[in-house]
Design an enzyme around this catalytic site. Structure first.
Site, short mmCIF file in Angstrom:
data_model
loop_
_atom_site.label_atom_id
_atom_site.label_comp_id
_atom_site.label_asym_id
_atom_site.label_seq_id
_atom_site.Cartn_x
_atom_site.Cartn_y
_atom_site.Cartn_z
N LYS A 91 0.85 -1.19 0.00
CA LYS A 91 0.00 0.00 0.00
C LYS A 91 0.88 1.24 0.00
O LYS A 91 1.40 1.65 1.03
CB LYS A 91 -0.93 0.05 1.22
CG LYS A 91 -2.01 1.14 1.06
CD LYS A 91 -2.58 1.60 2.37
CE LYS A 91 -1.75 2.64 3.07
NZ LYS A 91 -1.65 3.94 2.34
N GLU A 127 9.30 15.21 16.83
CA GLU A 127 9.72 15.07 15.44
C GLU A 127 8.97 16.09 14.58
O GLU A 127 7.75 16.04 14.47
CB GLU A 127 9.45 13.66 14.94
CG GLU A 127 10.00 13.42 13.55
CD GLU A 127 9.82 11.99 13.09
OE1 GLU A 127 10.76 11.44 12.48
OE2 GLU A 127 8.74 11.42 13.32
N CYS A 131 13.03 10.13 8.71
CA CYS A 131 12.92 9.69 10.10
C CYS A 131 14.27 9.70 10.81
O CYS A 131 14.34 9.88 12.02
CB CYS A 131 12.29 8.31 10.17
SG CYS A 131 13.16 7.06 9.18
#
Length: 476
Positions: free
Chosen positions: A176, A381, A284
């Protein structure tokens, strides 16, 4: 305009069960550049059924590993020939500079595929050992149907970190892609189709979050591999735990670059584009906390700020561009909110903070703050080109600050004494910690601790999450 009207399911191109479409918008021009079907739960059901059938009764899990590797090698050859096209699509979709798409986004994805295609002969698929009651055969068998759910920042690389080891293991898969980046996945599906994989082994269905959760919850999915935010990862982990389903989660980070007293700042600044501002900070592993010794703090702040001021922001298709736009207006709003928050918290804005003079496109200038580790800009973050330089008194405090985070994904140590740098790196609680460099090696494991996730991808270790051990004891 890239317009696709089919999904790749069960070895063929099929119409979606729904009528909605995903519009892909250029982060540079803000214009629609593509449309694809928006996968529905019914589409996911069809994809999972195809993968289930291919695993339970198809040839793929029953092939010899070398046979699977040979077909993966064929896919690798086809992929290599289409790298320029793939790089252009990724840049158009999500704004990665064309230079990085050409030398980073696509080649590293190809390298991961090629790595696993070549790994088969070195894996102990079946071993014999003397048990306490008699001889035992220990087999490594595929876990089953895998759901690979990937984000938009490095879409091809993150598909490969999941799909390549799954295929070598003998798993079948439903991929996906993120709704922001479905076009590169469509090109990849063309290559899978051309390579000649058995029907149902690889299925690719772009869709949004709700349909993604339907895939995670599907009872015929045996393992979920996810890269994305920690918040979504927690939800996926909880669902998988309820169903006793395997999962691997590569999540967020707030990584620290520890600059020691003897560090060569030229070396560090040379890596800064990769370490902190890669893909406009939308990575990340971005090292958005820079820890500097008190005696060199002002020097470090100025060197980092000087790079931020000089970095070329602009059209991602311009080869001279170093930093492109953020992926969506929503992401730009988030980043700008954190820039305002940093100023409200009392951090000193020393570079950036604006839109670089662009009135079109989702641009944010490389932004540098001087602050401390208690501030939200140092703890949360941001996923944008924003970093904070933090002072420390001594080495023990530097290590304490580096570890004072809910995350533990990446990090680095910068020093003239590499042996000592290794000692410091061993004390930093992360999955990856470079010494005088920052790069992910496809031949070594990647992943995090704490809220940065569960499990490892890449390297031979990345294969482990797609295999189960089976013991077959016998009398002799």
């Amino acid at each position: 305009m890239h317009v696709q009207d089919r999904l790749y399911i069960d070895g063929g191109w099929v119409a979606s069960r729904g009528t909605d479409v995903i519009e892909v918008v250029s982060p540079h021009t803000e214009e629609v550049i593509g449309r694809v079907p928006d996968g529905t739960p019914a589409d996911m059901d069809a994809a999972v059924a195809a993968a289930r059938g291919a695993f339970d009764t198809g040839p793929w899990p029953r092939m010899e590993p070398g046979e699977r590797a040979a077909l993966m090698g064929r896919l690798s050859e086809l992929y290599a020939a289409r790298q320029p096209e793939m790089a252009e699509i990724i840049t158009a979709e999500m704004g990665s500079s064309i230079t990085f798409s050409q030398i980073g986004q696509v080649p590293i994805a190809h390298a991961v595929l090629d790595f696993y295609a070549r790994l088969a002969d070195s894996v102990a698929w079946e071993t014999e050992r003397p048990g306490m009651l008699g001889p035992v055969t220990v087999r490594r068998e595929p876990v089953g149907v895998t759901a690979a759910i990937v984000p938009w920042n490095t879409p091809q690389f993150l598909i490969m970190t999941k799909l390549a080891p799954a295929l070598l293991a003998g798993c079948t898969a439903v991929v996906k892609p993120a709704p922001e980046t479905p076009l590169d996945a469509h090109l990849f599906a063309q290559l899978v189709d051309e390579a000649g994989f058995p029907p149902g082994v690889v299925n690719i269905v772009p869709a949004g979050r709700e349909t993604g959760e339907h895939l995670v919850r599907h009872p015929d999915v045996d393992k979920v591999a996810f890269t994305g935010s920690t918040a979504v990862g927690r939800r996926i982990g909880a669902i998988c735990a309820e169903q006793m389903k395997r999962c691997s989660l590569e999540l967020g980070g707030k990584s620290a670059a520890v600059i020691l007293e003897d560090a060569d700042l030229d070396t560090y600044v040379g890596w800064l584009p990769m370490a902190a501002f890669l893909i406009s900070g939308q990575a990340c592993g971005a090292q958005t906390r820079v820890l500097a010794p008190r005696g060199r703090f002002d020097e470090v702040v100025e060197r980092v700020a000087a790079y931020a001021r000089s970095a070329r922001l602009g059209d991602p298709f311009d080869p001279a561009t170093e930093i492109g736009p953020l992926v969506t207006s929503r992401q730009r709003d988030r980043v700008e909110g954190y820039i305002r928050l940093g100023q409200e918290e009392g951090a000193k804005l020393v570079a950036g903070g604006g839109r670089g003079g662009f009135d079109r496109g989702w641009y944010v200038e490389p932004t540098v703050f001087a602050g401390d580790n208690s501030m939200r800009i140092a703890r949360e973050e941001i996923f944008g080109p924003v970093l904070v330089v933090i002072p420390y008194e001594d080495e023990d405090e530097a290590i304490r600050i580096a570890n004072d985070s809910e995350y533990g994904l990446c990090g680095s140590v910068w020093t003239a004494d590499e042996r000592h740098g290794m000692e410091v790196a061993r004390r930093i609680r992360t999955g990856v910690c470079g010494v005088n460099m920052f790069i992910l090696d496809p031949a070594s494991p990647f992943g995090g601790v704490k809220a940065s996730g569960v499990g490892r991808e890449l390297g031979p270790e990345g294969l482990d999450g797609y295999l189960e051990y089976k013991s077959i004891p016998r009398t002799g």
